[in-house]
Design a protein around this motif. Sequence first.
Motif, PDB file in Angstrom:
ATOM      1  N   GLU A 103     -19.638  19.610 -44.437  1.00  0.00           N
ATOM      2  CA  GLU A 103     -20.801  20.153 -45.134  1.00  0.00           C
ATOM      3  C   GLU A 103     -20.285  20.929 -46.336  1.00  0.00           C
ATOM      4  OE1 GLU A 103     -23.948  20.703 -41.485  1.00  0.00           O
ATOM      5  OE2 GLU A 103     -22.610  22.392 -41.911  1.00  0.00           O
ATOM      6  N   THR A 104     -20.697  20.517 -47.543  1.00  0.00           N
ATOM      7  CA  THR A 104     -20.125  21.106 -48.744  1.00  0.00           C
ATOM      8  C   THR A 104     -21.178  21.382 -49.802  1.00  0.00           C
ATOM      9  OG1 THR A 104     -18.498  20.798 -50.526  1.00  0.00           O
ATOM     10  CG2 THR A 104     -19.570  18.814 -49.681  1.00  0.00           C
ATOM     11  N   CYS A 105     -20.947  22.445 -50.564  1.00  0.00           N
ATOM     12  CA  CYS A 105     -21.794  22.744 -51.728  1.00  0.00           C
ATOM     13  C   CYS A 105     -21.396  21.893 -52.922  1.00  0.00           C
ATOM     14  CB  CYS A 105     -21.705  24.222 -52.082  1.00  0.00           C
ATOM     15  SG  CYS A 105     -20.107  24.729 -52.783  1.00  0.00           S
ATOM     16  N   GLY A 106     -20.246  21.201 -52.835  1.00  0.00           N
ATOM     17  CA  GLY A 106     -19.812  20.302 -53.891  1.00  0.00           C
ATOM     18  C   GLY A 106     -19.034  20.950 -55.015  1.00  0.00           C
ATOM     19  N   HIS A 107     -18.944  22.275 -55.035  1.00  0.00           N
ATOM     20  CA  HIS A 107     -18.253  22.983 -56.122  1.00  0.00           C
ATOM     21  C   HIS A 107     -16.818  23.265 -55.679  1.00  0.00           C
ATOM     22  CE1 HIS A 107     -18.301  25.337 -59.855  1.00  0.00           C
ATOM     23  NE2 HIS A 107     -17.487  26.172 -59.233  1.00  0.00           N
ATOM     24  N   PHE A 108     -15.921  22.326 -55.962  1.00  0.00           N
ATOM     25  CA  PHE A 108     -14.529  22.471 -55.531  1.00  0.00           C
ATOM     26  C   PHE A 108     -13.619  21.666 -56.438  1.00  0.00           C
ATOM     27  CE2 PHE A 108     -16.473  19.059 -52.947  1.00  0.00           C
ATOM     28  CZ  PHE A 108     -15.669  17.979 -53.275  1.00  0.00           C
ATOM     29  N   PRO A 109     -12.341  22.099 -56.548  1.00  0.00           N
ATOM     30  CA  PRO A 109     -11.369  21.299 -57.304  1.00  0.00           C
ATOM     31  C   PRO A 109     -11.037  20.024 -56.535  1.00  0.00           C
ATOM     32  CG  PRO A 109     -10.277  23.153 -56.245  1.00  0.00           C
ATOM     33  CD  PRO A 109     -11.750  23.342 -56.013  1.00  0.00           C
ATOM     34  N   TRP A 110     -11.026  18.905 -57.230  1.00  0.00           N
ATOM     35  CA  TRP A 110     -10.850  17.621 -56.558  1.00  0.00           C
ATOM     36  C   TRP A 110      -9.433  17.425 -56.014  1.00  0.00           C
ATOM     37  CZ3 TRP A 110     -14.018  13.993 -54.756  1.00  0.00           C
ATOM     38  CH2 TRP A 110     -13.464  12.759 -54.402  1.00  0.00           C
ATOM     39  N   ALA A 111      -8.431  17.653 -56.837  1.00  0.00           N
ATOM     40  CA  ALA A 111      -7.057  17.296 -56.459  1.00  0.00           C
ATOM     41  C   ALA A 111      -6.593  17.942 -55.148  1.00  0.00           C
ATOM     42  CB  ALA A 111      -6.093  17.637 -57.592  1.00  0.00           C
ATOM     43  N   PRO A 112      -6.773  19.249 -54.931  1.00  0.00           N
ATOM     44  CA  PRO A 112      -6.280  19.843 -53.691  1.00  0.00           C
ATOM     45  C   PRO A 112      -7.027  19.363 -52.449  1.00  0.00           C
ATOM     46  CG  PRO A 112      -6.690  21.534 -55.360  1.00  0.00           C
ATOM     47  CD  PRO A 112      -7.314  20.272 -55.843  1.00  0.00           C
ATOM     48  N   ASN A 113      -8.223  18.787 -52.634  1.00  0.00           N
ATOM     49  CA  ASN A 113      -9.044  18.379 -51.494  1.00  0.00           C
ATOM     50  C   ASN A 113      -9.146  16.868 -51.319  1.00  0.00           C
ATOM     51  OD1 ASN A 113     -10.368  20.930 -50.298  1.00  0.00           O
ATOM     52  ND2 ASN A 113     -10.698  21.202 -52.491  1.00  0.00           N
ATOM     53  N   GLU A 114      -8.557  16.112 -52.233  1.00  0.00           N
ATOM     54  CA  GLU A 114      -8.737  14.660 -52.219  1.00  0.00           C
ATOM     55  C   GLU A 114      -8.278  14.023 -50.909  1.00  0.00           C
ATOM     56  OE1 GLU A 114      -7.743  10.760 -55.037  1.00  0.00           O
ATOM     57  OE2 GLU A 114      -6.802  12.710 -55.462  1.00  0.00           O
ATOM     58  N   ALA A 115      -7.122  14.431 -50.403  1.00  0.00           N
ATOM     59  CA  ALA A 115      -6.590  13.816 -49.190  1.00  0.00           C
ATOM     60  C   ALA A 115      -7.478  14.105 -47.979  1.00  0.00           C
ATOM     61  CB  ALA A 115      -5.174  14.317 -48.929  1.00  0.00           C
ATOM     62  N   ALA A 116      -7.982  15.322 -47.878  1.00  0.00           N
ATOM     63  CA  ALA A 116      -8.863  15.665 -46.756  1.00  0.00           C
ATOM     64  C   ALA A 116     -10.189  14.917 -46.854  1.00  0.00           C
ATOM     65  CB  ALA A 116      -9.105  17.172 -46.714  1.00  0.00           C
ATOM     66  N   LEU A 117     -10.731  14.819 -48.057  1.00  0.00           N
ATOM     67  CA  LEU A 117     -11.999  14.116 -48.246  1.00  0.00           C
ATOM     68  C   LEU A 117     -11.899  12.658 -47.817  1.00  0.00           C
ATOM     69  CD1 LEU A 117     -12.970  15.615 -51.712  1.00  0.00           C
ATOM     70  CD2 LEU A 117     -14.152  16.046 -49.546  1.00  0.00           C
ATOM     71  N   ALA A 118     -10.740  12.064 -48.046  1.00  0.00           N
ATOM     72  CA  ALA A 118     -10.543  10.655 -47.689  1.00  0.00           C
ATOM     73  C   ALA A 118     -10.576  10.433 -46.179  1.00  0.00           C
ATOM     74  CB  ALA A 118      -9.216  10.152 -48.258  1.00  0.00           C
ATOM     75  N   LEU A 119     -10.409  11.487 -45.399  1.00  0.00           N
ATOM     76  CA  LEU A 119     -10.406  11.368 -43.940  1.00  0.00           C
ATOM     77  C   LEU A 119     -11.784  11.591 -43.315  1.00  0.00           C
ATOM     78  CD1 LEU A 119      -7.113  13.340 -43.168  1.00  0.00           C
ATOM     79  CD2 LEU A 119      -7.420  10.852 -43.257  1.00  0.00           C
ATOM     80  N   MET A 120     -12.768  11.978 -44.130  1.00  0.00           N
ATOM     81  CA  MET A 120     -14.082  12.295 -43.584  1.00  0.00           C
ATOM     82  C   MET A 120     -14.877  11.030 -43.262  1.00  0.00           C
ATOM     83  SD  MET A 120     -14.006  15.500 -43.374  1.00  0.00           S
ATOM     84  CE  MET A 120     -12.694  16.607 -43.929  1.00  0.00           C
TER      85      MET A 120
END
Length: 243
Positions: A103-120
């Motif tokens: 659950e996200t507000c969408g306001h985040f830097p992409w690069a540090p979170n890209e790997a985790a997002l790919a696992l969702m």
Amino acid sequence: MIEGNIFEIQRWSTDDGPGIRSTIFFQGCPLRCAWCCNPEAWHGPDRTMPAEAILAAVQRDRVFYRQSGGGVTFSGGEPTAQPELLLHLAQRLHASGIHLALETCGHFPWAPNEAALALMDLVYFDLKHMDSTRHALLTGVGNGLILENAVRLADQGTPMILRVPLVPGSNDDPENLAATADFAARLGGLPIELMPYHTLGLGKYQELGLPYSLSALEPSAEAVARARELLSQDGRPGFNQRP
């Protein structure tokens, strides 16, 4: 040792994704939404927990995840505000075959979170207002990065549901709802979940000594129905409707 700030781990949750879930509430959020129901996630009391302790807490319920089609949901606050912890937890739980939701507000830097997002397996993505100036007035930040991240997630094929808080007098006008529906359609017809405003978090502001500036009333059933019609007309996306 990886650790992070968590303000709650809620077991047996049925409101944060499919099936029975454990919801991990991360401390910290880049937004200050006028209607936020978790102000304790901003700067209230929290606890630092090792990642292994968090994993142990949620892994106890694996049998219920399997039986109900549930899993673990990362919530907050904003989970992407602690990208190292989010990635570690996501990698370990994904390797165990546990369904993961964010659950996200969408306001985040992409690069540090890209790997985790790919696992969702599923992302609930908030769209609070389509006009950046109005968004800033309501939440403290513009929506440019939020819309950009929504497009990125859709482009990489991440299963996503757009969540729209319906706040009378703030974002319930026909123009905003139509713009929201058009944006969802441009992202491939993503489903929309309407989240009617409520005052259940008001007591938290009083306990924390925080001002509560929003004076809106909870929307009527008729207002919710009108908003739903505006968001779904003319072939626009349908709904994952909350009761």
